[in-house]
Design a protein around this motif. Sequence first.
Motif, short mmCIF file in Angstrom:
data_model
loop_
_atom_site.label_atom_id
_atom_site.label_comp_id
_atom_site.label_asym_id
_atom_site.label_seq_id
_atom_site.Cartn_x
_atom_site.Cartn_y
_atom_site.Cartn_z
N HIS A 54 0.82 -1.13 0.26
CA HIS A 54 -0.20 -0.04 0.08
C HIS A 54 0.89 1.18 0.02
O HIS A 54 1.85 1.09 0.63
CB HIS A 54 -0.92 0.00 1.29
CG HIS A 54 -1.86 0.86 1.06
ND1 HIS A 54 -1.85 2.22 1.47
CD2 HIS A 54 -3.52 0.91 1.09
CE1 HIS A 54 -3.16 2.83 1.28
NE2 HIS A 54 -4.02 1.98 1.07
N LYS A 55 0.73 2.27 -0.71
CA LYS A 55 1.40 3.30 -0.96
C LYS A 55 1.75 4.25 0.25
O LYS A 55 2.61 4.59 0.52
CB LYS A 55 0.63 4.49 -1.80
CG LYS A 55 -0.43 4.97 -1.76
CD LYS A 55 -1.21 5.94 -2.60
CE LYS A 55 -2.53 6.54 -2.25
NZ LYS A 55 -2.97 7.61 -3.33
N ASP A 56 0.73 4.06 1.28
CA ASP A 56 0.82 4.67 2.47
C ASP A 56 1.96 4.22 3.24
O ASP A 56 2.40 4.71 4.49
CB ASP A 56 -0.45 4.83 3.37
CG ASP A 56 -1.62 5.73 2.60
OD1 ASP A 56 -1.13 6.61 1.71
OD2 ASP A 56 -2.77 5.57 2.82
N ASP A 57 2.17 2.81 3.01
CA ASP A 57 3.07 2.16 3.88
C ASP A 57 4.61 1.93 3.19
O ASP A 57 5.50 1.23 3.67
CB ASP A 57 2.54 0.58 3.99
CG ASP A 57 1.35 0.66 4.97
OD1 ASP A 57 0.98 1.55 5.48
OD2 ASP A 57 0.62 -0.32 4.69
N HIS A 58 4.66 2.46 2.05
CA HIS A 58 6.07 2.57 1.59
C HIS A 58 7.11 3.09 2.34
O HIS A 58 8.24 2.50 2.29
CB HIS A 58 6.00 3.44 -0.02
CG HIS A 58 5.30 2.91 -1.03
ND1 HIS A 58 5.17 3.16 -2.23
CD2 HIS A 58 4.71 1.67 -1.02
CE1 HIS A 58 4.24 2.40 -3.08
NE2 HIS A 58 4.14 1.50 -2.47
N PRO A 59 6.69 4.01 3.02
CA PRO A 59 8.03 4.69 3.98
C PRO A 59 8.13 3.46 5.13
O PRO A 59 9.51 3.46 5.35
CB PRO A 59 7.23 5.91 4.64
CG PRO A 59 6.22 6.50 3.63
CD PRO A 59 5.73 5.10 3.20
N LEU A 60 7.36 2.70 5.37
CA LEU A 60 7.86 1.50 6.33
C LEU A 60 8.88 0.57 5.63
O LEU A 60 9.66 0.22 6.22
CB LEU A 60 6.48 0.85 6.79
CG LEU A 60 5.35 1.57 7.56
CD1 LEU A 60 4.22 1.03 7.79
CD2 LEU A 60 6.19 2.17 8.96
N LEU A 61 8.51 0.37 4.45
CA LEU A 61 9.45 -0.61 3.73
C LEU A 61 10.68 -0.04 3.72
O LEU A 61 11.73 -0.65 3.75
CB LEU A 61 8.77 -0.93 2.22
CG LEU A 61 9.58 -2.05 1.61
CD1 LEU A 61 9.74 -3.45 2.09
CD2 LEU A 61 9.27 -1.93 -0.09
#
Length: 841
Positions: A54-61
Motif C-alpha cells: 500500500h502506497k501509505d506503507d512505502h515509507p515503512l518498507l
Amino acid sequence: MGEADLANAMIERSPLAVAVVELDGHTITATNQNFEAIMPGIKADGHSILEWIHKDDHPLLRGLIGPTSGISGREQKREMRIGRRPDGPWRWMLVAATILKDEDPQATRRALFYFIDIHAQKSHELLESERARRWNYALVSSGLGVWDHNYRKQEFFYSQTWRAMRGYASTGATPFSSTEQWLQLVHPEDRDFVAHAIERQKAGDLRYMNFEYRERHCDGHWIWIECRGDAVEYFPDNRPARIIGTDQDVTDRKNAEALLAHTRQRLEMALTTSRIGVFEHDRNTGTVYGDARICEIYGFDDQPESFDIQRVFDLVHPEDLKRTLARSSELVPGGGPVSAEFRIYRENDGSLRHVRHLVRLHLGENGEETIVGINWDVTEEVRLRQDLVTAKQLAEARNFELDRAKSDIEYAALHDYLTALPNRRFLEDELERRVSIAAASDLKVGLLQIDVDDFKGINSTYGHGAGDRVLCHAAQTLLDMSKHNDFVARMGGDEFAMIISYEGGRDKLEQTAKRVLLELAKPISLNDARVRISASIGIATMGNKKADAAAMLRDSDHALKHAKSRGHGQTAFFTPGIRIADVVDRKPSDRLMQAIEQNDFIPFYQPQYDAETFEIQGIETLARWRQSDGSFSEPSSFIPLAQSLNIMNIIDASILAQALEDHRHWRDNGLSPPRLSLNLSPHRLSDPALVPALQRTELPAGTLTFELLESIFLDQQDDVSAYNLKQIRRLGINIDVDDFGTGYTSITGLLKVAPNGLKIARELVLPLTRSHDQRAIVKSIVDIGKTLNIRVIAEGVESRQHARILTDLGCDALQGYWLARPMPADAMETLLRRKMAEASV
C-alpha cells in the motif's frame, strides 16, 4: 553453498510467504508459493516489491531496508498492508526483512522478506481503536469524565475530562492519594452522604450507583457533580471488584434548578401573600380549572380542581354580571389583557366581597379558546378607597378649620383677648411704621400712654369680673374718641395707648388727653353700683426726625409715671428732666434686666418621692436668681417685679431650656431621670408664642409636666389659653393643678380640664399634725383624685409625721423640706446617682 543459495532453499521450504528483493531497485528476484497466493495468477518475479505494498506503507518498507535503517545483519518487522496496487485487496501482514550477505563484494545487495498474515487480528485491533476513539470523542464532547476504580488491583484511573472539570492538570498525580483525602474536597453538607454512597457502591447497592454532590474546584468555588457508575467485575462473594463510571459537571443545571425553585417559591409566596388566584377557563366546555386561592375567594369549601363557569356567574352581583360579561367579550386572540371589577356573594358565608380579575385569551393549536387569568379580593382596597375619600373630605374640612384657627391665632398674636384691641406687639409695629413715615414728611406722631388709676382697688372691691368690664369700658371709650387715623391699643394690664398723627403744635395731643380723662370719668355701673374711674396719661412726641418707636415708648412710660406721681387724673408731657428722675427709681428693674442678659436665673430642683417606696418619681423645677455674692434669691423677690415689667415669659423660657438640657445630660449619663415639672404662669399660658416654642424643642416622651395654679381654671380662659392647653397635651406634656385646695375649683372644672395630677397646697398640709379637720379635708381631696384617676401629690412635707399621715391618707407622692430641699443641677445629679446605686444593691 553461498548465503543466496541457502536463501533460495529456505524460500521453498518456508511455511510463510517469502520473497527475495534486490535492494537497489526493489525488484523481486524470487518468491515461494505462499507469496504467489497473495495475488493468484500474477507472477511477482521481476516486479518491484512496492507494487505489492500500500502506497501509505512505502515509507515503512524503506525504513526496513534503507541505508539509515541500521538493520544490517539484523531482522526488522513492520505492519503493512499487502496486496496488489492500485486497488488491492489489501491484507494486514507483519513484514520482516533480513539483509543477505554475499562473499563477492561486487554482488547485488538483496534482502529476504517474510510475510505473516495478521489481517484478522489487525482488523479487530483497528475496529476496537476506532470504537475507543469514537467513545473518547463522545465522552469529551459530552463533558463526561471517566473514572475506573479497580479494587482488586487497587488501581484508580481518572480521565483528562474528569481532571479538567475540577481544574486539575491533565497528567500527573491527583491532589489526593486516598478516598479519605478526596472526601475533604467534598462539600461539608454532602460529605457524610458521599462517604455512605461509596460504601454502598462497594457493597453492590444499585441505589447508590447514581447520585449528585458538591466538590471544591481547584480555584476554590463549588461545582455540582452527577456521578454514575456500574460494577464490571466482582469478587467471589459478589462484591464489586471494579466499578467504572462517569462524572458530569451539572453546576449550570443545578444553578438553573435552584433559580427556578427560588423563582417558583417567590412566585408562590407572592401569590399566597397577595391572595391572588390563578385559573384557566375552557370556553368550549365552560370548565374552569382554578387553584386553592380561587376556591377561597369564591367560598368553595369543597375545593374542586375544576368546576363549571356558571357556578361563578351565580355568585356575581346581578348589577355587575352583564357589565363583566361585556368586558370579557372584548377578548381577542393575541390581544392585550382585559380587567374588570365586580361584586360577589361568597358561596359559603354569603358575605359581599369585591373581586378584580385580569384575563387574556389564548388560542390553542386546534383552535380551542382558553381564557387565562387571575382574580384577587379587593374588598379591603375598596373600603380603603372609600375611607380615603371620607378622609379627604374630613381633611379638607379640617384644613378649613386649621386655616380659620391659624387666622384666629394670628389675630390673637396681635390683639388683646379681652378688649379685642391691638396688643403691645401690634402697637410697636404700628408706631415704628408711623415714625418712619413722619420722618420723611411734615407729619408728627404723638403717643399717649393711659393707665387706669387704682385698678387693683377696683378688682379687690368689685371682683375680677368688674375689673374686666372697666377695661372693656376704657377700650370702647378710647375707640369712640379716636379719629379715623388714630391707633388705639392695650399694652397690658390696665395700660392703654393711643397713636395720633398730627400737624402743628402739641396742643392737639393735650386736648385729646383731657377729653379722654373727661370721658373716662363718667360713671359706669358695677355690681349695681355707680362708679367713677380716673386715669393718668403720659404723652411723648417725636422730638426730632431721628426719634424711633422704642424711644417714644420709653418716653411715654417716664411721662406716665410722672403723671401718676402727681395724683389721679393727671397728664404729663415727657421732658428730659423726667427721665433723669425716673432712672433713680428703675435700679431694681435694671438689675433684673441685667440678670436676664447675664443668664443669672438658673433652675433648682426639688425631688418628689413615692409615698410608699420613697423612690424619686418626679422633679419640680424652681427658678432662682443668682446674686453677685454667690447667694440665690427666692422667687418672691423677683416675680412681682418681673410680672410688672412683663418679662416673666423670658425667665420661664430660660428656666425651661436649662432644665431640659440638664434632663438630657442626666439621660446621656445613664441616670434615667423622672419627669420634670415646671410652673406655668397665666400670662405665659396666654402667650401665642408658647406652643411654637415648645414645638421647636425636642421633648422626649415622659419628660415634662406643667403646673398651673388652681386660680387659672377659675377664671374664664381666653381663646389663646384654651388653644395652648389643648396643644400642650398633644405634645405629650402632662398638666398638674398646683396649690389645689386654695381656690374654688369645681368637680365639673376638673372633669373639663382632666389634669394628670393634683398638688395639695402647702397651707393645707402644714396643720395636719395637729388638726383632724384638716386631715378630713386632705382625705376628701385624695378621694376626689382617686375617683377621677388623678395622681395626688402633697407638698410642704416638713416632718416624718407629715409623711406618715399623708401616706395613710392615700397620697401618691410627697414633696417637702423633710425629704429634700431645692438644689442645683450638680447636687440633683449626685442624688440621682446615689439612688441608682442603692437600687442596684
